[in-house]
Design a protein around this motif. Structure first.
Motif: not given
Length: 246
Positions: A142-154, A210-218
Protein backbone atom coordinates in the motif's frame (compact mmCIF):
# COMPACT_ATOMS: atom_id res chain seq x y z
CA UNK A 1 9.90 -28.74 11.72
CA UNK A 2 8.81 -25.10 11.90
CA UNK A 3 9.27 -22.69 8.97
CA UNK A 4 12.63 -20.95 8.96
CA UNK A 5 13.74 -17.52 7.81
CA UNK A 6 14.89 -18.05 4.20
CA UNK A 7 13.51 -21.58 4.38
CA UNK A 8 11.40 -22.89 1.49
CA UNK A 9 8.10 -21.76 3.07
CA UNK A 10 9.38 -18.22 3.59
CA UNK A 11 10.93 -17.99 0.12
CA UNK A 12 7.80 -19.42 -1.52
CA UNK A 13 5.56 -16.88 0.22
CA UNK A 14 8.01 -14.08 -0.67
CA UNK A 15 8.16 -15.12 -4.33
CA UNK A 16 4.36 -15.32 -4.67
CA UNK A 17 3.88 -11.97 -2.93
CA UNK A 18 6.56 -10.18 -4.97
CA UNK A 19 5.12 -11.50 -8.26
CA UNK A 20 1.61 -10.42 -7.20
CA UNK A 21 2.86 -6.99 -6.15
CA UNK A 22 5.00 -6.28 -9.23
CA UNK A 23 2.45 -7.56 -11.77
CA UNK A 24 -0.46 -5.69 -10.18
CA UNK A 25 1.48 -2.43 -9.87
CA UNK A 26 2.65 -2.62 -13.50
CA UNK A 27 -0.92 -3.27 -14.69
CA UNK A 28 -2.21 -0.39 -12.56
CA UNK A 29 0.45 1.91 -13.97
CA UNK A 30 -0.39 0.99 -17.58
CA UNK A 31 -4.18 0.82 -17.47
CA UNK A 32 -5.47 2.86 -14.53
CA UNK A 33 -5.60 6.57 -15.38
CA UNK A 34 -8.86 7.69 -13.77
CA UNK A 35 -8.31 9.29 -10.34
CA UNK A 36 -11.56 7.93 -8.92
CA UNK A 37 -10.61 4.37 -9.83
CA UNK A 38 -7.16 4.89 -8.28
CA UNK A 39 -8.83 6.01 -5.06
CA UNK A 40 -11.12 2.98 -5.07
CA UNK A 41 -8.16 0.63 -5.55
CA UNK A 42 -6.27 2.33 -2.71
CA UNK A 43 -9.20 2.10 -0.34
CA UNK A 44 -9.88 -1.55 -1.20
CA UNK A 45 -6.20 -2.32 -0.53
CA UNK A 46 -6.39 -0.38 2.74
CA UNK A 47 -9.51 -2.37 3.64
CA UNK A 48 -7.62 -5.62 3.06
CA UNK A 49 -4.74 -4.33 5.19
CA UNK A 50 -7.20 -3.50 7.96
CA UNK A 51 -8.67 -7.01 7.77
CA UNK A 52 -5.19 -8.58 7.99
CA UNK A 53 -4.04 -6.52 10.99
CA UNK A 54 -7.33 -7.06 12.86
CA UNK A 55 -7.10 -10.80 12.11
CA UNK A 56 -3.53 -10.78 13.38
CA UNK A 57 -4.39 -9.03 16.65
CA UNK A 58 -7.41 -11.26 17.30
CA UNK A 59 -5.29 -14.36 16.64
CA UNK A 60 -2.61 -13.15 19.04
CA UNK A 61 -5.19 -12.23 21.70
CA UNK A 62 -6.79 -15.68 21.44
CA UNK A 63 -3.45 -17.52 21.58
CA UNK A 64 -2.31 -15.49 24.61
CA UNK A 65 -5.80 -15.55 26.14
CA UNK A 66 -5.42 -11.85 26.80
CA UNK A 67 -7.72 -9.35 25.07
CA UNK A 68 -5.40 -6.44 25.78
CA UNK A 69 -3.31 -7.96 22.97
CA UNK A 70 -5.86 -6.55 20.54
CA UNK A 71 -3.88 -3.31 20.77
CA UNK A 72 -0.65 -3.58 18.72
CA UNK A 73 2.57 -3.54 20.72
CA UNK A 74 5.00 -3.06 17.83
CA UNK A 75 5.79 -0.33 15.32
CA UNK A 76 4.81 -2.57 12.41
CA UNK A 77 1.49 -3.66 13.89
CA UNK A 78 0.44 -0.16 14.89
CA UNK A 79 1.65 1.29 11.57
CA UNK A 80 -0.41 -1.25 9.59
CA UNK A 81 -3.49 -0.23 11.58
CA UNK A 82 -2.84 3.51 11.33
CA UNK A 83 -1.94 3.37 7.62
CA UNK A 84 -5.10 1.44 6.76
CA UNK A 85 -7.30 3.91 8.65
CA UNK A 86 -5.44 6.95 7.25
CA UNK A 87 -6.21 5.82 3.69
CA UNK A 88 -9.76 4.62 4.40
CA UNK A 89 -11.00 7.73 6.21
CA UNK A 90 -8.35 10.33 5.39
CA UNK A 91 -7.82 12.56 2.40
CA UNK A 92 -4.99 12.51 -0.11
CA UNK A 93 -1.62 13.52 1.39
CA UNK A 94 -3.11 13.88 4.88
CA UNK A 95 -0.84 14.64 7.85
CA UNK A 96 -1.02 11.13 9.30
CA UNK A 97 0.56 9.74 6.14
CA UNK A 98 3.56 12.00 6.71
CA UNK A 99 4.67 9.90 9.64
CA UNK A 100 3.14 6.47 9.18
CA UNK A 101 4.26 6.06 5.55
CA UNK A 102 7.94 5.88 6.51
CA UNK A 103 7.38 3.48 9.39
CA UNK A 104 5.12 1.25 7.30
CA UNK A 105 7.29 1.01 4.21
CA UNK A 106 10.52 0.36 6.15
CA UNK A 107 8.92 -2.01 8.67
CA UNK A 108 6.98 -3.88 6.01
CA UNK A 109 10.02 -4.36 3.78
CA UNK A 110 12.36 -5.48 6.58
CA UNK A 111 9.83 -7.94 8.00
CA UNK A 112 9.08 -9.46 4.61
CA UNK A 113 12.81 -10.16 4.27
CA UNK A 114 13.36 -11.15 7.91
CA UNK A 115 10.13 -12.32 9.59
CA UNK A 116 11.47 -13.30 13.01
CA UNK A 117 8.07 -14.72 14.03
CA UNK A 118 7.83 -17.25 11.20
CA UNK A 119 9.00 -20.19 13.30
CA UNK A 120 6.43 -19.83 16.09
CA UNK A 121 4.42 -22.83 14.81
CA UNK A 122 5.08 -25.85 12.53
CA UNK A 123 2.61 -24.46 9.98
CA UNK A 124 3.11 -21.34 7.90
CA UNK A 125 -0.68 -21.05 7.93
CA UNK A 126 -0.85 -20.76 11.71
CA UNK A 127 -3.14 -17.69 12.06
CA UNK A 128 -0.59 -15.61 13.97
CA UNK A 129 2.07 -16.32 11.33
CA UNK A 130 0.18 -15.98 8.05
CA UNK A 131 -1.77 -12.90 9.19
CA UNK A 132 1.52 -11.34 10.32
CA UNK A 133 3.13 -11.94 6.94
CA UNK A 134 0.10 -10.58 5.12
CA UNK A 135 -0.28 -7.38 7.11
CA UNK A 136 3.43 -6.60 6.80
CA UNK A 137 3.34 -7.36 3.07
CA UNK A 138 0.24 -5.27 2.38
CA UNK A 139 1.61 -2.42 4.49
CA UNK A 140 4.62 -2.27 2.16
CA UNK A 141 2.44 -2.78 -0.94
CA UNK A 142 0.00 0.00 0.00
CA UNK A 143 2.89 2.38 0.72
CA UNK A 144 4.32 1.84 -2.77
CA UNK A 145 0.86 2.32 -4.26
CA UNK A 146 0.40 5.63 -2.41
CA UNK A 147 3.55 6.96 -4.09
CA UNK A 148 2.68 5.58 -7.51
CA UNK A 149 -0.87 6.98 -7.49
CA UNK A 150 0.25 10.37 -6.20
CA UNK A 151 -1.70 10.03 -2.99
CA UNK A 152 1.41 10.79 -0.97
CA UNK A 153 4.22 13.25 -1.72
CA UNK A 154 7.29 13.15 0.57
CA UNK A 155 7.93 16.55 2.11
CA UNK A 156 10.83 17.25 4.47
CA UNK A 157 8.93 20.21 5.92
CA UNK A 158 6.54 17.70 7.49
CA UNK A 159 9.26 16.18 9.72
CA UNK A 160 7.43 17.22 12.94
CA UNK A 161 4.67 14.75 11.98
CA UNK A 162 7.15 11.89 12.26
CA UNK A 163 8.32 13.06 15.69
CA UNK A 164 4.74 13.41 16.96
CA UNK A 165 3.77 9.99 15.61
CA UNK A 166 6.87 8.37 17.11
CA UNK A 167 6.20 9.92 20.52
CA UNK A 168 2.58 8.73 20.35
CA UNK A 169 3.80 5.16 19.81
CA UNK A 170 6.26 5.43 22.70
CA UNK A 171 3.57 6.86 24.98
CA UNK A 172 1.27 3.97 24.11
CA UNK A 173 4.09 1.51 24.75
CA UNK A 174 4.84 3.03 28.16
CA UNK A 175 1.13 2.77 29.00
CA UNK A 176 1.05 -0.90 28.00
CA UNK A 177 4.12 -1.66 30.12
CA UNK A 178 2.95 0.22 33.21
CA UNK A 179 -0.80 -0.53 33.10
CA UNK A 180 -1.03 -3.91 31.35
CA UNK A 181 2.22 -5.14 32.96
CA UNK A 182 3.79 -6.09 29.63
CA UNK A 183 7.46 -7.00 29.75
CA UNK A 184 7.97 -4.78 26.73
CA UNK A 185 6.17 -2.81 24.03
CA UNK A 186 7.57 -0.92 21.03
CA UNK A 187 11.05 -2.21 21.98
CA UNK A 188 11.32 0.25 24.87
CA UNK A 189 13.00 -2.27 27.19
CA UNK A 190 14.24 -5.05 24.93
CA UNK A 191 16.02 -4.93 21.55
CA UNK A 192 14.25 -5.88 18.35
CA UNK A 193 16.94 -8.56 17.84
CA UNK A 194 18.14 -10.38 20.98
CA UNK A 195 21.78 -9.80 21.82
CA UNK A 196 21.95 -6.45 20.00
CA UNK A 197 21.68 -2.86 21.29
CA UNK A 198 18.74 -2.20 18.93
CA UNK A 199 16.21 -0.89 21.41
CA UNK A 200 13.84 1.85 20.27
CA UNK A 201 16.26 4.56 21.41
CA UNK A 202 19.03 3.46 19.05
CA UNK A 203 16.53 2.61 16.32
CA UNK A 204 15.18 6.18 16.55
CA UNK A 205 18.66 7.64 15.96
CA UNK A 206 19.31 5.32 13.00
CA UNK A 207 15.86 6.02 11.54
CA UNK A 208 16.36 9.80 11.87
CA UNK A 209 19.70 9.55 10.02
CA UNK A 210 18.13 7.47 7.23
CA UNK A 211 15.18 9.88 7.04
CA UNK A 212 17.57 12.82 6.58
CA UNK A 213 19.65 10.92 4.00
CA UNK A 214 16.52 9.98 2.08
CA UNK A 215 15.43 13.60 1.77
CA UNK A 216 18.89 14.79 0.73
CA UNK A 217 18.84 12.28 -2.15
CA UNK A 218 15.13 12.86 -2.89
CA UNK A 219 15.51 16.65 -3.15
CA UNK A 220 18.65 16.40 -5.30
CA UNK A 221 16.93 14.00 -7.72
CA UNK A 222 13.74 16.09 -7.78
CA UNK A 223 15.66 19.29 -8.57
CA UNK A 224 17.71 17.58 -11.26
CA UNK A 225 14.57 16.22 -12.92
CA UNK A 226 12.88 19.63 -12.67
CA UNK A 227 15.94 21.22 -14.29
CA UNK A 228 15.87 18.75 -17.16
CA UNK A 229 12.15 19.33 -17.64
CA UNK A 230 12.67 23.11 -17.71
CA UNK A 231 15.54 22.79 -20.19
CA UNK A 232 13.45 20.52 -22.40
CA UNK A 233 10.58 23.02 -22.29
CA UNK A 234 12.90 25.89 -23.27
CA UNK A 235 14.31 23.89 -26.17
CA UNK A 236 10.80 23.05 -27.34
CA UNK A 237 9.76 26.71 -27.20
CA UNK A 238 12.93 27.69 -29.10
CA UNK A 239 12.25 25.12 -31.81
CA UNK A 240 8.67 26.38 -32.17
CA UNK A 241 9.91 29.97 -32.45
CA UNK A 242 12.44 28.96 -35.10
CA UNK A 243 9.69 27.22 -37.08
CA UNK A 244 7.57 30.38 -37.01
CA UNK A 245 10.37 32.55 -38.48
CA UNK A 246 11.28 30.08 -41.19
Amino acid sequence: MSPQIFGWEHLTFLAIFVVFMVVSLVLFKIYIKDEKIKTIILKVTAGLLLIFIVWNRISIAVSYKNWTELIPTSFCGMSSLVLALAVLIGKKDNNVLHFVFYLAIVGGFITLIYPDFIGQNPSLFYPNTISGLLHHGFSFYLSIMLLMFGWFHPNYKKWPNLVIGFMAYITLGAFQISVFNYEDAFYINNPILPGTPLTVWLIAVIFAALYALFFVIYELVKRKLAGKKLESSKNEDKNQADDIYK
